[in-house]
Enzyme design. Structure first.
Site, PDB file in Angstrom:
ATOM      1  N   ALA A  86       7.077  12.286 -21.246  1.00  0.00           N
ATOM      2  CA  ALA A  86       8.156  13.241 -21.491  1.00  0.00           C
ATOM      3  C   ALA A  86       8.365  13.384 -22.992  1.00  0.00           C
ATOM      4  O   ALA A  86       8.017  12.492 -23.772  1.00  0.00           O
ATOM      5  CB  ALA A  86       9.440  12.769 -20.820  1.00  0.00           C
ATOM      6  N   GLY A 108       6.000  10.199 -17.588  1.00  0.00           N
ATOM      7  CA  GLY A 108       6.157  11.363 -16.720  1.00  0.00           C
ATOM      8  C   GLY A 108       4.843  12.027 -16.371  1.00  0.00           C
ATOM      9  O   GLY A 108       4.733  12.683 -15.338  1.00  0.00           O
ATOM     10  N   GLU A 153       3.534  10.068 -13.484  1.00  0.00           N
ATOM     11  CA  GLU A 153       4.386  10.407 -12.342  1.00  0.00           C
ATOM     12  C   GLU A 153       4.023  11.784 -11.779  1.00  0.00           C
ATOM     13  O   GLU A 153       4.040  11.999 -10.571  1.00  0.00           O
ATOM     14  CB  GLU A 153       5.849  10.353 -12.759  1.00  0.00           C
ATOM     15  CG  GLU A 153       6.331   8.932 -13.036  1.00  0.00           C
ATOM     16  CD  GLU A 153       7.738   8.863 -13.589  1.00  0.00           C
ATOM     17  OE1 GLU A 153       8.584   8.224 -12.955  1.00  0.00           O
ATOM     18  OE2 GLU A 153       7.981   9.468 -14.667  1.00  0.00           O
ATOM     19  N   GLU A 180       7.692   3.130 -19.983  1.00  0.00           N
ATOM     20  CA  GLU A 180       9.108   3.394 -20.218  1.00  0.00           C
ATOM     21  C   GLU A 180       9.895   2.170 -20.694  1.00  0.00           C
ATOM     22  O   GLU A 180      10.863   2.304 -21.445  1.00  0.00           O
ATOM     23  CB  GLU A 180       9.754   3.954 -18.943  1.00  0.00           C
ATOM     24  CG  GLU A 180       9.432   5.421 -18.664  1.00  0.00           C
ATOM     25  CD  GLU A 180       8.150   5.613 -17.878  1.00  0.00           C
ATOM     26  OE1 GLU A 180       7.891   6.729 -17.423  1.00  0.00           O
ATOM     27  OE2 GLU A 180       7.388   4.628 -17.737  1.00  0.00           O
TER      28      GLU A 180
END
Length: 257
Positions: free
Chosen positions: A66, A112, A115, A135
């Site tokens: 992200a 992300g 993911e 993260e």
């Protein structure tokens, strides 16, 4: 919608969605997520599209995570909203799509990005790809389904090791773990993804949709996967595709779905 961070290429019945922020290693910002939501929903609704390949621009990254600048100043409730909206509008939308989404992992798939790949139904990675959920190094945990989907794919022990350490793994390790379906040379990444997509597209789209629903039901603690399969199996008998498939089998020809 006019796309700034996304390119769309159609090849027959297969659509390729390309996240195009190469200068940012295709990191997901708010605009990218909004564009993905629109493009994914449109691809699902478009009956001429039988499969979708999701990838990143360039040869360095699928999606490197992200865009940190987008959430650096969020508070607790804003963080929850960010995760919930992302799940509902992008990641779960892919997970429950009625047609196959294939992640063509052309480089780094981190945070992300991993993911996003895990939300897809099938993953193909180049041999040089690196995958991870880093993260914890930011004082965070995965927020777009990473703790759940990684555990489903590789098991609790390996998922916890990856999440708690934040370390990257190689494409070869990802294949061993069951995190990706195939590892290929970069020169054949898209031909491999297209081959898989086209093979699925040649099958009954109705049966493909029901099969996805049944598999997903088995991963949902609120559902009985066996009952979902029985119901989906029964539904197949009332479709023109079933009649065509049986007729083609008996007549020793390829079905025309």
């Amino acid at each position: 919608m006019i796309y700034q961070n996304l390119s769309i290429v159609d090849s027959g019945t297969i659509r390729r969605l390309i996240i195009s922020r190469e200068h940012k290693l295709n990191a997901l910002d708010k605009r990218s997520l909004a564009e993905l939501h629109h493009a994914i929903a449109d691809s699902i609704a478009d009956k001429s599209v039988r499969g979708v390949i999701l990838t990143g621009a360039g040869d360095k990254a699928f999606v490197a995570g992200a865009d940190i600048a987008d959430f650096a100043d969020l508070d607790t409730e804003q963080g929850r909203t960010l995760a919930r909206e992302g799940q509902n509008k992008v990641f779960d939308l892919i997970h429950h799509a009625s047609k196959p989404f294939i992640a063509a992992i052309n480089g780094y798939a981190l945070g992300g990005g991993l993911e996003l790949a895990m939300a897809c139904h099938i993953r193909v990675a180049v041999s040089s790809a690196k995958l991870g959920l880093p993260e914890v190094s930011l004082g965070l945990i995965p927020g777009y389904g990473g703790t759940q989907r990684l555990t489903q794919l590789v098991g609790r022990g390996r998922a916890l090791e990856m999440i708690l350490s934040g370390d990257m793994i190689s494409a070869a390790e990802a294949l061993e773990y069951g995190l990706v379906n195939h590892v290929v040379d970069p020169s054949i990444l898209f031909s491999k993804a297209m081959d898989i997509a086209n093979r699925i597209a040649s099958r009954s789209s109705h049966a493909v949709n029901l099969a996805i629903q049944a598999v997903n039901a088995g991963l949902d603690p609120a559902q009985n996967g066996y009952e979902a399969e029985i119901d989906a199996f029964g539904q197949c008998f009332g479709t023109p595709d079933f009649k065509e498939g049986v007729a083609a089998f008996l007549e020793k020809r390829k079905p025309n779905f």
